[in-house]
Design a protein around this motif. Structure first.
Motif, PDB file in Angstrom:
ATOM      1  N   THR A   1       0.590  -0.754   0.119  1.00 53.79           N
ATOM      2  CA  THR A   1       0.551   0.222  -0.222  1.00 53.79           C
ATOM      3  C   THR A   1       1.252   1.508  -0.301  1.00 53.79           C
ATOM      4  O   THR A   1       2.032   1.098   0.640  1.00 53.79           O
ATOM      5  N   LYS A   2       0.970   2.383  -0.850  1.00 50.97           N
ATOM      6  CA  LYS A   2       1.233   3.311  -0.911  1.00 50.97           C
ATOM      7  C   LYS A   2       0.890   4.742  -0.961  1.00 50.97           C
ATOM      8  O   LYS A   2      -0.079   4.910  -1.500  1.00 50.97           O
ATOM      9  N   ASN A   3       0.557   5.240   0.184  1.00 52.70           N
ATOM     10  CA  ASN A   3       0.334   6.462   0.892  1.00 52.70           C
ATOM     11  C   ASN A   3      -1.357   6.526   1.045  1.00 52.70           C
ATOM     12  O   ASN A   3      -1.973   7.312   0.299  1.00 52.70           O
ATOM     13  N   LEU A   4      -1.853   5.397   1.548  1.00 56.76           N
ATOM     14  CA  LEU A   4      -3.558   5.306   1.202  1.00 56.76           C
ATOM     15  C   LEU A   4      -4.004   5.974   2.503  1.00 56.76           C
ATOM     16  O   LEU A   4      -3.865   5.994   3.425  1.00 56.76           O
ATOM     17  N   ASN A   5      -5.447   6.429   2.090  1.00 56.56           N
ATOM     18  CA  ASN A   5      -5.975   7.824   2.130  1.00 56.56           C
ATOM     19  C   ASN A   5      -6.932   7.103   2.292  1.00 56.56           C
ATOM     20  O   ASN A   5      -7.635   6.931   0.977  1.00 56.56           O
ATOM     21  N   PHE A   6      -8.292   7.058   3.255  1.00 54.99           N
ATOM     22  CA  PHE A   6      -9.505   6.830   3.298  1.00 54.99           C
ATOM     23  C   PHE A   6     -10.525   8.069   3.731  1.00 54.99           C
ATOM     24  O   PHE A   6      -9.902   8.066   5.426  1.00 54.99           O
ATOM     25  N   THR A   7     -11.464   8.084   3.338  1.00 60.28           N
ATOM     26  CA  THR A   7     -12.407   9.408   3.910  1.00 60.28           C
ATOM     27  C   THR A   7     -13.514   8.530   3.940  1.00 60.28           C
ATOM     28  O   THR A   7     -14.415   8.731   2.284  1.00 60.28           O
ATOM     29  N   TYR A   8     -14.811   8.485   4.872  1.00 61.33           N
ATOM     30  CA  TYR A   8     -16.081   7.841   4.398  1.00 61.33           C
ATOM     31  C   TYR A   8     -17.134   9.339   3.681  1.00 61.33           C
ATOM     32  O   TYR A   8     -16.288  10.478   4.257  1.00 61.33           O
TER      33      TYR A   8
ATOM     34  N   ASP B   1     -19.091  12.298   3.513  1.00 66.93           N
ATOM     35  CA  ASP B   1     -19.930  14.124   4.515  1.00 66.93           C
ATOM     36  C   ASP B   1     -19.176  13.493   6.115  1.00 66.93           C
ATOM     37  O   ASP B   1     -19.555  14.226   6.646  1.00 66.93           O
ATOM     38  N   GLU B   2     -17.531  13.013   5.563  1.00 64.95           N
ATOM     39  CA  GLU B   2     -17.133  13.143   6.904  1.00 64.95           C
ATOM     40  C   GLU B   2     -16.057  13.899   5.999  1.00 64.95           C
ATOM     41  O   GLU B   2     -15.307  13.978   5.290  1.00 64.95           O
ATOM     42  N   LYS B   3     -15.576  14.491   7.339  1.00 66.01           N
ATOM     43  CA  LYS B   3     -13.938  15.034   7.668  1.00 66.01           C
ATOM     44  C   LYS B   3     -12.384  14.882   7.903  1.00 66.01           C
ATOM     45  O   LYS B   3     -12.085  15.201   6.876  1.00 66.01           O
ATOM     46  N   ILE B   4     -12.949  13.874   8.367  1.00 61.49           N
ATOM     47  CA  ILE B   4     -11.716  13.192   9.037  1.00 61.49           C
ATOM     48  C   ILE B   4     -11.821  11.669   8.061  1.00 61.49           C
ATOM     49  O   ILE B   4     -12.067  11.244   8.209  1.00 61.49           O
ATOM     50  N   LYS B   5     -10.231  11.631   8.166  1.00 64.43           N
ATOM     51  CA  LYS B   5      -9.537  10.548   7.598  1.00 64.43           C
ATOM     52  C   LYS B   5      -9.661   9.225   8.313  1.00 64.43           C
ATOM     53  O   LYS B   5      -9.402   9.402   9.410  1.00 64.43           O
ATOM     54  N   VAL B   6     -10.829   8.651   7.541  1.00 64.15           N
ATOM     55  CA  VAL B   6     -10.096   6.605   8.493  1.00 64.15           C
ATOM     56  C   VAL B   6      -8.547   6.221   7.985  1.00 64.15           C
ATOM     57  O   VAL B   6      -8.402   5.980   8.903  1.00 64.15           O
ATOM     58  N   LEU B   7      -8.316   6.325   7.364  1.00 59.18           N
ATOM     59  CA  LEU B   7      -6.938   6.390   7.083  1.00 59.18           C
ATOM     60  C   LEU B   7      -5.758   7.389   6.680  1.00 59.18           C
ATOM     61  O   LEU B   7      -6.560   7.374   5.712  1.00 59.18           O
ATOM     62  N   THR B   8      -4.699   7.692   6.599  1.00 57.59           N
ATOM     63  CA  THR B   8      -4.300   8.186   6.527  1.00 57.59           C
ATOM     64  C   THR B   8      -2.876   8.304   6.232  1.00 57.59           C
ATOM     65  O   THR B   8      -1.709   7.650   6.979  1.00 57.59           O
ATOM     66  N   ASP B   9      -2.695   8.465   4.957  1.00 55.94           N
ATOM     67  CA  ASP B   9      -0.820   7.192   4.664  1.00 55.94           C
ATOM     68  C   ASP B   9      -0.167   6.546   5.022  1.00 55.94           C
ATOM     69  O   ASP B   9       0.970   6.224   5.633  1.00 55.94           O
ATOM     70  N   ILE B  10      -1.168   5.191   5.010  1.00 56.65           N
ATOM     71  CA  ILE B  10      -0.454   3.963   5.764  1.00 56.65           C
ATOM     72  C   ILE B  10       0.170   3.341   4.191  1.00 56.65           C
ATOM     73  O   ILE B  10      -0.633   3.230   2.777  1.00 56.65           O
ATOM     74  N   SER B  11       1.356   2.691   4.125  1.00 55.67           N
ATOM     75  CA  SER B  11       2.217   2.791   3.351  1.00 55.67           C
ATOM     76  C   SER B  11       2.572   1.509   4.305  1.00 55.67           C
ATOM     77  O   SER B  11       3.823   1.459   4.715  1.00 55.67           O
ATOM     78  N   ILE B  12       2.630   0.223   3.495  1.00 63.37           N
ATOM     79  CA  ILE B  12       3.070  -0.819   3.833  1.00 63.37           C
ATOM     80  C   ILE B  12       3.801  -1.785   2.895  1.00 63.37           C
ATOM     81  O   ILE B  12       3.120  -1.625   1.438  1.00 63.37           O
TER      82      ILE B  12
ATOM     83  N   GLY C   1     -16.726   5.821  -0.257  1.00 64.67           N
ATOM     84  CA  GLY C   1     -16.397   7.079   0.361  1.00 64.67           C
ATOM     85  C   GLY C   1     -14.697   7.731  -0.592  1.00 64.67           C
ATOM     86  O   GLY C   1     -15.065   7.505  -1.780  1.00 64.67           O
ATOM     87  N   VAL C   2     -13.608   8.187  -0.169  1.00 67.00           N
ATOM     88  CA  VAL C   2     -13.020   8.780  -0.740  1.00 67.00           C
ATOM     89  C   VAL C   2     -12.018   7.919  -1.039  1.00 67.00           C
ATOM     90  O   VAL C   2     -10.549   8.097  -0.020  1.00 67.00           O
ATOM     91  N   LYS C   3     -10.685   7.139  -1.750  1.00 64.76           N
ATOM     92  CA  LYS C   3      -9.784   7.190  -1.273  1.00 64.76           C
ATOM     93  C   LYS C   3      -8.451   7.488  -1.850  1.00 64.76           C
ATOM     94  O   LYS C   3      -9.187   7.582  -3.633  1.00 64.76           O
ATOM     95  N   GLU C   4      -7.492   7.560  -1.930  1.00 59.40           N
ATOM     96  CA  GLU C   4      -5.988   7.962  -2.181  1.00 59.40           C
ATOM     97  C   GLU C   4      -5.169   6.996  -1.969  1.00 59.40           C
ATOM     98  O   GLU C   4      -5.157   6.352  -0.787  1.00 59.40           O
ATOM     99  N   GLY C   5      -4.311   6.820  -2.813  1.00 59.98           N
ATOM    100  CA  GLY C   5      -2.627   6.227  -3.380  1.00 59.98           C
ATOM    101  C   GLY C   5      -3.324   4.613  -3.948  1.00 59.98           C
ATOM    102  O   GLY C   5      -4.449   5.018  -4.060  1.00 59.98           O
ATOM    103  N   ALA C   6      -2.377   3.936  -3.509  1.00 60.18           N
ATOM    104  CA  ALA C   6      -2.338   2.911  -4.168  1.00 60.18           C
ATOM    105  C   ALA C   6      -2.853   1.440  -3.698  1.00 60.18           C
ATOM    106  O   ALA C   6      -1.637   1.929  -2.719  1.00 60.18           O
ATOM    107  N   ILE C   7      -3.167   0.479  -4.012  1.00 61.45           N
ATOM    108  CA  ILE C   7      -2.613  -0.822  -3.169  1.00 61.45           C
ATOM    109  C   ILE C   7      -2.123  -1.317  -4.587  1.00 61.45           C
ATOM    110  O   ILE C   7      -2.915  -2.090  -5.611  1.00 61.45           O
TER     111      ILE C   7
END
Length: 552
Positions: free
Chosen positions: A6-13, A15-26, A59-65
């Motif tokens: 995973t490269k800089n994985l971000n996810f937001t549900y 109508d939510e402002k806070i990200k559930v996942l922030t820059d997860i790279s493993i 939701g809004v997904k950013e980054g790559a899997i």
């Protein structure tokens, strides 16, 4: 080349402002066994579901899997279904067919596998799991452990390269849980399947995992070997993740100044070897009185009770007799399918015995008494009928005509850390958060007797600690608690008395310490580690702190 990345994985549900996942790279290598852990709401389930595209949340997904250097989004759908398998927390949510054999071949049939190939694969997997006797059974008649094994077997028949599991042992008894984890280890070692398992209970998993992936509020706290993760957390005992650590490791950190991560014990065997290096005597100033029921008034009595769901079915409850005393905390343990949940339903007045009698405060129990007897079922989804958690609590306020309800609701929302979730739909929060919301609703009318079925299911250790302290405070103020649980560590820490069910009846009961001391499987990790050693045996870390005197 990494197997999974995973490269800089971000996810937001939505109508939510806070990200559930922030820059997860493993990076996960092929054949790795990874434990995914973190507090409730830290993003564990979201992370797993993003890896399994068919059930990925909106939701809004950013980054790559990337799977084998290819984006999962670009892989053919049938390949993703085949290569990535998932086992859910609740086995009920995954089973779709009426009979076990039909369930096993369901996935292969949908993928168009030839009949001969299906016969061969099913024969192999059935022998491997030892479930020959279940093939002709109806799926709804299976125990929780059996359903979870069938789910795992069904997924493995598709020969996945990556196996994802979301708290797969949360509804299993200690024996079934240990067997299930042993099966995962065997598959990982003998078949080379890459495993990522999200869990709150890490007592067994840290000892067999290659890596521990720790999430905290959607951010990557640590991704390393279990011992290195423990070493990182050792100096911050106030951190929520510290309570996740296996009991042998926390006991070691409590009584040693060693800084080497290689010396940290993760299993009972390693813990026993470490204890040989210590000189510990019992604290003579401490006396633990276990005679909890002396001068206690009987609140409820069940006498020679029988129950079955239909005339054709066998007895679920069989000649069961039990007394419940005012102000005690009684924990009922036992294997899946022994009648524990049915027992709670009878005490709550939801089911009536076909034989025997149930009395409450000396009078026959004829119907439900929600103001007197609060009941939280095993599946908290059954509790909710409104669109938000706040609306549910206000409905209960009106239903029970509770005085000063706003103050009481505010207090419960604070205790369970639910203030930010009052406008969320109960089904849109994590399993642990849903459990806390349901318990808040049950406690709202201030019942005299609280019946709770698997209350720690889905809760992280910090939430369990808060729940245990809250219930203990209420119990000390006079609330009587009857709890059905597979969480032996929780029962050992907070219960005053424990009982074991077997084949629909209570086989033994007694004060908590003496009850657990003689058990082989239904006991705590620290009890298995300390008994038979040269140190005084204990059930919990808290008991060791109080009763041990360490000599230099």
């Amino acid at each position: 080349m990494a197997f999974l990345e995973t490269k800089n994985l971000n996810f937001t549900y939505p109508d939510e402002k806070i990200k559930v996942l922030t820059d997860i790279s493993i990076t996960v290598e092929q054949g790795d066994f990874v434990v995914l852990c973190g507090p409730s709401g830290s993003g564990k389930s979201t992370f797993l579901r993003l890896l399994k595209q068919e059930i990925a949340p909106h939701g809004v997904k950013e980054g790559a899997i990337l799977l084998e250097n290819q984006s999962i989004a670009d892989l053919p759908r049938d390949q993703v279904v085949r290569d990535i398998g998932m086992v859910f927390q609740d086995p009920e949510n995954q089973i779709v067919m009426d009979h076990v054999l039909e369930e096993l071949i369901f996935g292969m049939e949908n993928n168009g596998a030839p009949t001969e190939e299906m016969r061969k694969k099913v024969a192999e997997i059935v022998h491997f799991f030892g479930i020959e006797g279940l093939l002709n059974c109806k799926t709804h008649e299976l125990s929780g452990g059996q359903k979870q094994l069938v789910n795992l077997a069904s997924v493995l028949l598709l020969k996945p390269k990556l196996l994802l599991l979301d708290e797969p042992t949360s509804q299993l008894d200690p024996v079934a849980s240990r067997e299930f984890i042993g099966m995962l280890k065997t598959m990982n070692e003998e078949f080379g399947i890459t495993v990522i398992v999200a869990e709150h209970r890490l007592e067994e998993l840290f000892a067999i995992a290659d890596k521990a992936l720790v999430l905290d509020r959607g951010q990557l706290l640590s991704y390393d070997t279990p011992r290195r993760v423990i070493h990182i957390l050792k100096d911050d005992k106030d951190h929520a993740m510290y309570h996740y650590l296996p009991s042998p490791a926390r006991l070691h950190l409590e009584y040693t100044s060693s800084t080497a991560s290689d010396n940290i014990p993760l299993s009972v065997k390693e813990g026993k070897n470490w204890l040989k290096t210590l000189n510990i005597l019992p604290n003579q100033d401490v006396f633990i009185n276990e005679d909890h029921n002396v001068a206690k008034k009987e609140l409820m009595k069940l006498k020679e009770v029988d129950f079955r769901y239909s005339k054709e079915s066998s007895k679920i409850i069989n000649d069961l007799s039990l007394s419940i005393y005012e102000g005690e905390w009684l924990s009922v343990v036992g294997a899946n399918g022994t009648g524990k949940s049915t027992l709670l339903k009878m005490i709550a007045g939801l089911e009536k015995p076909q034989r025997g009698a149930i009395s409450y405060k000396g009078k026959k129990l004829k119907k439900q008494m929600p103001k007197e007897i609060g009941y939280l079922p095993q599946n908290p989804k059954l509790f909710f009928i409104h669109d938000t958690i706040g609306a549910e609590l206000h409905h209960l306020e009106q239903l029970h005509q509770i005085q000063h309800a706003e103050t009481r609701i505010e207090e419960l929302l604070t205790i369970f850390k639910l203030k930010e979730l009052v406008h969320r739909h109960p089904y849109d929060v994590s399993g642990g958060e849903m459990q806390k919301a349901a318990l808040a609703g049950v406690l709202l009318p201030n019942p005299k007797l609280l019946l709770i079925d698997e209350p720690t299911k889905g809760l992280d250790p910090e939430a369990k600690l808060r729940l245990g302290k809250l219930l203990k405070t209420l119990q000390q103020k006079g609330l009587t608690i009857v709890m059905v649980t597979h969480d032996i560590e929780f029962a050992a820490q907070y219960s005053t008395r424990c009982a074991m069910m077997f084949q629909g009846s209570i086989t033994t009961n007694g004060p908590t310490k003496s009850f657990f001391q003689g058990n082989a499987f239904y006991t705590t990790v620290l009890n298995r580690m300390t008994r038979g050693s040269e140190v005084p045996d204990v059930l919990t870390l808290e008991e060791a702190r109080v009763t041990w005197h360490v000599q230099e």
